[in-house]
Design a protein around this motif. Structure first.
Motif, PDB file in Angstrom:
ATOM      1  N   ILE A 102      17.193  55.990  37.670  1.00 47.79           N
ATOM      2  CA  ILE A 102      16.571  56.272  36.370  1.00 47.79           C
ATOM      3  C   ILE A 102      15.487  55.250  36.061  1.00 47.79           C
ATOM      4  O   ILE A 102      14.387  55.595  35.619  1.00 47.79           O
ATOM      5  CB  ILE A 102      17.645  56.283  35.264  1.00 47.79           C
ATOM      6  CG1 ILE A 102      18.609  57.460  35.479  1.00 47.79           C
ATOM      7  CG2 ILE A 102      16.999  56.368  33.886  1.00 47.79           C
ATOM      8  CD1 ILE A 102      19.836  57.424  34.584  1.00 47.79           C
ATOM      9  N   ALA A 103      15.781  53.976  36.303  1.00 49.99           N
ATOM     10  CA  ALA A 103      14.815  52.914  36.023  1.00 49.99           C
ATOM     11  C   ALA A 103      13.559  53.073  36.871  1.00 49.99           C
ATOM     12  O   ALA A 103      12.433  52.887  36.382  1.00 49.99           O
ATOM     13  CB  ALA A 103      15.451  51.548  36.270  1.00 49.99           C
ATOM     14  N   LYS A 104      13.739  53.441  38.134  1.00 48.80           N
ATOM     15  CA  LYS A 104      12.591  53.630  39.023  1.00 48.80           C
ATOM     16  C   LYS A 104      11.729  54.791  38.545  1.00 48.80           C
ATOM     17  O   LYS A 104      10.491  54.719  38.586  1.00 48.80           O
ATOM     18  CB  LYS A 104      13.078  53.873  40.449  1.00 48.80           C
ATOM     19  CG  LYS A 104      11.995  53.774  41.503  1.00 48.80           C
ATOM     20  CD  LYS A 104      12.593  53.770  42.892  1.00 48.80           C
ATOM     21  CE  LYS A 104      11.534  53.486  43.945  1.00 48.80           C
ATOM     22  NZ  LYS A 104      12.118  53.430  45.316  1.00 48.80           N
ATOM     23  N   ARG A 105      12.379  55.824  38.084  1.00 49.28           N
ATOM     24  CA  ARG A 105      11.661  56.988  37.556  1.00 49.28           C
ATOM     25  C   ARG A 105      10.845  56.608  36.317  1.00 49.28           C
ATOM     26  O   ARG A 105       9.669  56.940  36.212  1.00 49.28           O
ATOM     27  CB  ARG A 105      12.677  58.077  37.215  1.00 49.28           C
ATOM     28  CG  ARG A 105      12.084  59.378  36.715  1.00 49.28           C
ATOM     29  CD  ARG A 105      13.206  60.341  36.387  1.00 49.28           C
ATOM     30  NE  ARG A 105      13.843  60.044  35.109  1.00 49.28           N
ATOM     31  CZ  ARG A 105      15.120  60.290  34.835  1.00 49.28           C
ATOM     32  NH1 ARG A 105      15.925  60.795  35.754  1.00 49.28           N
ATOM     33  NH2 ARG A 105      15.599  60.012  33.642  1.00 49.28           N
ATOM     34  N   ILE A 106      11.473  55.886  35.414  1.00 47.82           N
ATOM     35  CA  ILE A 106      10.800  55.498  34.173  1.00 47.82           C
ATOM     36  C   ILE A 106       9.655  54.527  34.438  1.00 47.82           C
ATOM     37  O   ILE A 106       8.641  54.530  33.739  1.00 47.82           O
ATOM     38  CB  ILE A 106      11.812  54.889  33.185  1.00 47.82           C
ATOM     39  CG1 ILE A 106      12.840  55.946  32.761  1.00 47.82           C
ATOM     40  CG2 ILE A 106      11.114  54.322  31.955  1.00 47.82           C
ATOM     41  CD1 ILE A 106      13.991  55.397  31.936  1.00 47.82           C
TER      42      ILE A 106
END
Length: 236
Positions: free
Chosen positions: A50-54
């Motif tokens: 999720i963090a990488k996506r954001i």
């Protein structure tokens, strides 16, 4: 999904986190000393995704929307900093602003372990470490020591690390634990200098003895060395 981070999109994220919760993992985390009241129970690999996506979106708007009400929301904030394709000055600015949200060792350690950009900017990064250590706050100081542990135990910095440990004074448990852990890994990676340091230093007895304990717990240290290290324990 909305292109910009707004309340609607943030609520969708919260629903996503709830769908990923693992109650057994939540219990496991709480047993490690993380406050169960603000845990959802999402495993770290999912949070990293999720963090990488954001990090590829408008992350500044995400940070503004972030309520930081849960461990997971805070960790996503910390993790995404490590994924950013930006200059090191921006990374350290964002990390400095994130540190006040750290309230447990896991948030600190997982966030810093994900910041591989430090491998490219060791000189500038060391200045940031000193800035953290000069701050009279437990979590800024732990961040500094964990950065040293993750990125600076090498021929160039070992003397500086041991000098810092020799003179650093703290009564905070998680800072003292970070120092002890740091010294134990220094022993693994830079044994000769660290052993000499353990034989003659100005550290308080708690940190000295905890460092030796953690070295002796390592499977990378043989029994003869472990027994020899007991000689250098200090009286408390």
């Amino acid at each position: 999904m909305e292109k910009e981070w707004n309340q609607k999109k943030y609520n969708q994220l919260l629903k996503e986190l709830d769908s990923l919760k693992d109650l057994k993992y939540k219990k496991f985390q709480s047993n490690l000393g993380i406050n169960e009241d603000y845990l959802i129970g999402v495993r770290t690999p999912e949070l990293k995704k999720i963090a990488k996506r954001i990090s590829k979106e408008n992350y500044l708007y995400f940070i503004e929307q972030n309520t930081h009400n849960t461990y997971e929301e805070r960790l996503i904030h910390g993790l995404l900093i490590g994924y950013l394709k930006t200059d090191f000055e921006e990374v350290t600015r964002l990390l400095w602003e994130f540190i006040p949200y750290i309230d447990n060792w896991a948030l600190c350690d997982v966030t810093i372990a994900n910041m591989h950009v430090w491998n490219k900017y060791t000189k500038d990064g060391f200045s940031f470490v000193k800035r953290c250590l000069n701050k009279k706050n437990e979590w800024y100081q732990r961040v500094g020591f964990i950065i040293l542990l993750d990125y600076y135990i090498n021929d160039e910095y070992i003397d500086k690390i041991l000098e810092i440990c020799n003179h650093f004074k703290s009564k905070d448990y998680y800072v003292k634990m970070a120092i002890s852990w740091l010294i134990s890994i220094c022993y693994i990676k830079q044994k000769e200098k660290t052993l000499l340091f353990l034989k003659n230093n100005q550290m308080d007895s708690w940190i000295q003895n905890k460092s030796i304990q953690k070295i002796r717990e390592s499977t990378r240290v043989n029994k003869i060395e472990k027994d020899e290290l007991l000689k250098w324990k200090k009286k408390q």
